[in-house]
Design a protein around this motif. Structure first.
Motif, mmCIF file in Angstrom:
data_model
loop_
_atom_site.group_PDB
_atom_site.id
_atom_site.type_symbol
_atom_site.label_atom_id
_atom_site.label_comp_id
_atom_site.label_asym_id
_atom_site.label_seq_id
_atom_site.Cartn_x
_atom_site.Cartn_y
_atom_site.Cartn_z
ATOM 1 N N ASN A 168 8.232 -0.583 -7.508
ATOM 2 C CA ASN A 168 6.840 -0.569 -7.843
ATOM 3 C C ASN A 168 6.277 0.711 -7.336
ATOM 4 O O ASN A 168 5.630 1.423 -7.678
ATOM 5 C CB ASN A 168 5.842 -1.477 -7.350
ATOM 6 C CG ASN A 168 6.233 -2.865 -7.957
ATOM 7 O OD1 ASN A 168 6.774 -3.262 -9.128
ATOM 8 N ND2 ASN A 168 6.159 -4.130 -7.330
ATOM 9 N N LEU A 169 6.582 1.138 -6.009
ATOM 10 C CA LEU A 169 6.410 2.340 -5.295
ATOM 11 C C LEU A 169 6.791 3.696 -6.104
ATOM 12 O O LEU A 169 6.235 4.380 -6.377
ATOM 13 C CB LEU A 169 6.810 2.340 -3.779
ATOM 14 C CG LEU A 169 6.453 3.373 -3.067
ATOM 15 C CD1 LEU A 169 6.603 2.947 -1.434
ATOM 16 C CD2 LEU A 169 7.745 4.488 -3.228
ATOM 17 N N TYR A 170 8.173 3.601 -6.457
ATOM 18 C CA TYR A 170 8.791 4.523 -7.409
ATOM 19 C C TYR A 170 7.704 4.760 -8.690
ATOM 20 O O TYR A 170 7.456 6.063 -8.985
ATOM 21 C CB TYR A 170 10.074 4.598 -7.619
ATOM 22 C CG TYR A 170 10.914 4.122 -6.715
ATOM 23 C CD1 TYR A 170 10.648 4.319 -5.375
ATOM 24 C CD2 TYR A 170 12.107 3.109 -7.162
ATOM 25 C CE1 TYR A 170 11.627 3.892 -4.236
ATOM 26 C CE2 TYR A 170 12.999 3.014 -5.901
ATOM 27 C CZ TYR A 170 12.726 3.325 -4.705
ATOM 28 O OH TYR A 170 13.657 3.104 -3.555
ATOM 29 N N THR A 171 7.468 3.752 -9.249
ATOM 30 C CA THR A 171 6.689 3.871 -10.577
ATOM 31 C C THR A 171 5.503 4.456 -10.441
ATOM 32 O O THR A 171 4.681 5.128 -11.170
ATOM 33 C CB THR A 171 6.815 2.562 -11.209
ATOM 34 O OG1 THR A 171 7.948 1.847 -11.454
ATOM 35 C CG2 THR A 171 6.167 2.483 -12.533
ATOM 36 N N PHE A 172 4.458 3.973 -9.330
ATOM 37 C CA PHE A 172 3.434 4.299 -9.133
ATOM 38 C C PHE A 172 3.362 5.652 -8.777
ATOM 39 O O PHE A 172 2.538 6.472 -9.216
ATOM 40 C CB PHE A 172 2.793 3.488 -8.010
ATOM 41 C CG PHE A 172 1.270 3.761 -7.838
ATOM 42 C CD1 PHE A 172 0.302 3.432 -8.732
ATOM 43 C CD2 PHE A 172 1.207 4.967 -6.784
ATOM 44 C CE1 PHE A 172 -1.146 3.761 -8.288
ATOM 45 C CE2 PHE A 172 -0.391 4.955 -6.408
ATOM 46 C CZ PHE A 172 -1.362 4.828 -7.409
ATOM 47 N N PHE A 208 1.338 8.460 -10.590
ATOM 48 C CA PHE A 208 0.168 9.395 -9.927
ATOM 49 C C PHE A 208 0.571 10.596 -9.937
ATOM 50 O O PHE A 208 -0.358 11.547 -10.265
ATOM 51 C CB PHE A 208 0.258 8.742 -8.502
ATOM 52 C CG PHE A 208 -0.479 9.760 -7.429
ATOM 53 C CD1 PHE A 208 -1.934 9.502 -7.364
ATOM 54 C CD2 PHE A 208 -0.004 10.786 -6.936
ATOM 55 C CE1 PHE A 208 -2.796 10.196 -6.551
ATOM 56 C CE2 PHE A 208 -0.918 11.733 -6.087
ATOM 57 C CZ PHE A 208 -2.227 11.390 -5.747
ATOM 58 N N SER A 209 1.803 11.231 -9.661
ATOM 59 C CA SER A 209 1.925 12.746 -9.716
ATOM 60 C C SER A 209 1.878 13.209 -11.119
ATOM 61 O O SER A 209 1.337 14.492 -11.429
ATOM 62 C CB SER A 209 3.541 12.810 -9.444
ATOM 63 O OG SER A 209 3.704 12.278 -8.052
ATOM 64 N N ILE A 210 2.171 12.453 -12.245
ATOM 65 C CA ILE A 210 2.269 13.019 -13.662
ATOM 66 C C ILE A 210 0.726 13.164 -13.779
ATOM 67 O O ILE A 210 0.118 14.396 -14.240
ATOM 68 C CB ILE A 210 2.681 12.253 -14.485
ATOM 69 C CG1 ILE A 210 4.215 12.227 -14.565
ATOM 70 C CG2 ILE A 210 2.516 12.446 -15.931
ATOM 71 C CD1 ILE A 210 4.994 13.505 -14.830
ATOM 72 N N TYR A 232 0.968 -1.252 -0.069
ATOM 73 C CA TYR A 232 0.013 0.127 -0.029
ATOM 74 C C TYR A 232 0.960 1.256 0.031
ATOM 75 O O TYR A 232 1.993 1.130 0.380
ATOM 76 C CB TYR A 232 -0.972 -0.135 1.396
ATOM 77 C CG TYR A 232 -0.086 0.295 2.457
ATOM 78 C CD1 TYR A 232 -0.126 1.797 3.011
ATOM 79 C CD2 TYR A 232 0.364 -0.565 3.299
ATOM 80 C CE1 TYR A 232 0.449 1.906 4.121
ATOM 81 C CE2 TYR A 232 0.993 -0.521 4.394
ATOM 82 C CZ TYR A 232 1.200 0.946 4.862
ATOM 83 O OH TYR A 232 1.849 1.354 6.112
ATOM 84 N N ILE A 233 0.327 2.381 -0.509
ATOM 85 C CA ILE A 233 1.108 3.692 -0.504
ATOM 86 C C ILE A 233 0.027 4.685 -0.062
ATOM 87 O O ILE A 233 -0.993 4.804 -0.739
ATOM 88 C CB ILE A 233 1.892 3.843 -1.594
ATOM 89 C CG1 ILE A 233 2.402 5.163 -1.655
ATOM 90 C CG2 ILE A 233 0.873 3.787 -2.852
ATOM 91 C CD1 ILE A 233 3.296 5.452 -2.832
ATOM 92 N N SER A 234 0.276 5.590 0.817
ATOM 93 C CA SER A 234 -0.508 6.663 1.172
ATOM 94 C C SER A 234 0.367 7.792 0.740
ATOM 95 O O SER A 234 1.545 8.028 0.876
ATOM 96 C CB SER A 234 -0.700 6.790 2.638
ATOM 97 O OG SER A 234 -1.727 5.876 3.024
ATOM 98 N N ILE A 235 -0.224 8.656 0.070
ATOM 99 C CA ILE A 235 0.287 10.206 -0.659
ATOM 100 C C ILE A 235 -0.291 11.218 -0.152
ATOM 101 O O ILE A 235 -1.394 11.215 -0.114
ATOM 102 C CB ILE A 235 0.264 9.911 -2.283
ATOM 103 C CG1 ILE A 235 0.731 8.756 -2.579
ATOM 104 C CG2 ILE A 235 0.964 11.311 -2.688
ATOM 105 C CD1 ILE A 235 0.492 8.504 -3.980
ATOM 106 N N ILE A 236 0.251 12.507 0.274
ATOM 107 C CA ILE A 236 -0.128 13.510 0.656
ATOM 108 C C ILE A 236 0.437 14.473 -0.222
ATOM 109 O O ILE A 236 1.465 14.483 -0.610
ATOM 110 C CB ILE A 236 0.340 13.733 2.164
ATOM 111 C CG1 ILE A 236 -0.697 15.243 2.592
ATOM 112 C CG2 ILE A 236 1.803 14.031 2.482
ATOM 113 C CD1 ILE A 236 -0.758 15.243 3.888
ATOM 114 N N THR A 237 -0.357 15.427 -0.810
ATOM 115 C CA THR A 237 -0.197 16.423 -1.742
ATOM 116 C C THR A 237 -0.391 17.865 -1.113
ATOM 117 O O THR A 237 -1.453 17.954 -0.598
ATOM 118 C CB THR A 237 -0.982 16.267 -2.884
ATOM 119 O OG1 THR A 237 -0.853 15.006 -3.511
ATOM 120 C CG2 THR A 237 -0.669 17.317 -3.939
#
Length: 324
Positions: A277-281, A285-287, A248-253
């Motif tokens: 996989n985390l870097y790629t995702f 996501f950011s793009i 899983y990954i939680s992202i804050i923007t």
């Protein structure tokens, strides 16, 4: 001119955000700073607004009790990792009991440090048992009064906004493009389903996954961050293989900048390269969300650099008078 705040809650959120500071840390995001105050009893967080050399900015101020640090193994490891062995030995050898750590936004250079430290004396008791340490994100300026210690470097992606991830890939050099496509193929070959999840609703599975990791996140951190996931800036994605959560990954923007808030992976899946996989995702996501800078931490720097990340040096600067 300076103004001191004992709590982030004393600062209007709109004013904080209007300065658009990048601290290369989630601690500079208003909602995370608010949570840290409510949940972290080992580090006191305070703030100072100051005008120096025509620049207006906030500094983040952390007060760390060294005696408490020495009595808590996990906290000592955290402080050791942040300050490094060389500086920590000097702090203890010089009979310091308290650290005041001042962290600056990316746009502020080392030429402002002594003015900030002088202003701080009006608000904090800085006696012979206290050491003030400045964490600076650039080191172009040299000052004979300051002793420099290198911190761990930070990795981040930075790029122009693209209409799609495919458009971004086409703009990459062929070697980088091939590497990123190869990472994506590994996700596809493992039949991984990625979907947005709610941290609080999946918390039992996330903690189970945490137990399978070589680098477990403290369960208290997961509990705390689940309390603020309803804010617009936070999103969590789960990676599922045969309906079982494997990562899983939680992202804050915040202000077109993203950070990894929490993440973990099932290390038993040898064929599943969770870090890549985390870097790629995060990159995709950011793009796709028009985010121009994405921070990805201080570990595995070579792998991140091979995927287009920029490596940024960080320094700790200390007034030499503390070591006389």
């Amino acid at each position: 001119m300076a103004q001191y705040y004992k709590s982030i809650k004393e600062i209007p959120r709109d004013f904080w955000n209007s300065l658009d500071h990048d601290y290369q840390s989630t601690d500079g995001i208003y909602s995370v700073a608010q949570l840290n105050e409510e949940s972290n009893s080992s580090i006191t967080s305070e703030y100072m607004f100051i005008s120096v050399n025509g620049q207006d900015f906030f500094v983040l101020i952390n007060k760390i009790d060294i005696k408490y640090m020495e009595s808590k193994e996990w906290f000592y490891k955290y402080v050791f990792d942040y300050f490094g062995e060389c500086l920590l030995e000097k702090i203890i050898a010089n009979d310091k009991d308290k650290i005041i750590l001042i962290r600056y936004p990316l746009s502020i250079g080392a030429d402002n440090i002594l003015a900030v430290e002088e202003a701080l004396k009006s608000y904090c008791n800085i006696d012979e048992t206290t050491i003030v340490i400045h964490s600076i994100l650039s080191n172009k300026e040299e000052n004979n009064q300051l002793k420099k210690f290198k911190q761990k470097s930070v990795a981040y992606f930075q790029y122009q906004i693209h209409s799609s991830y495919e458009s971004f890939l086409q703009s990459c050099p062929s070697k980088l493009r091939g590497r990123l496509k190869g990472d994506q193929r590994k996700i596809d070959q493992n039949n991984i389903i990625i979907k947005e999840i709610t941290l609080s609703e999946e918390i039992d599975d996330i903690k189970r996954l945490n137990d399978l990791s070589r680098y477990p996140v403290m369960n208290s951190f997961i509990d705390n961050f689940s309390k603020i996931e309803n804010v617009d800036e936070i999103v969590t994605y789960g990676f599922y293989k045969e309906d079982v959560l494997v990562q899983y990954i939680s992202i804050i923007t915040d202000c077109s900048i993203s950070h990894i808030l929490l993440n973990n992976v099932n290390e038993d899946m040898k064929q599943w390269n969770g870090a890549l996989n985390l870097y790629t995702f995060l990159l995709r996501f950011s793009i796709e969300n028009d985010i121009s800078v994405a921070y990805i931490g201080a570990e595995c720097l070579e792998a991140k650099k091979n995927r287009g990340a920029i490596i940024s040096d960080k320094y700790l600067l200390v007034n030499k008078d503390y070591f006389d």
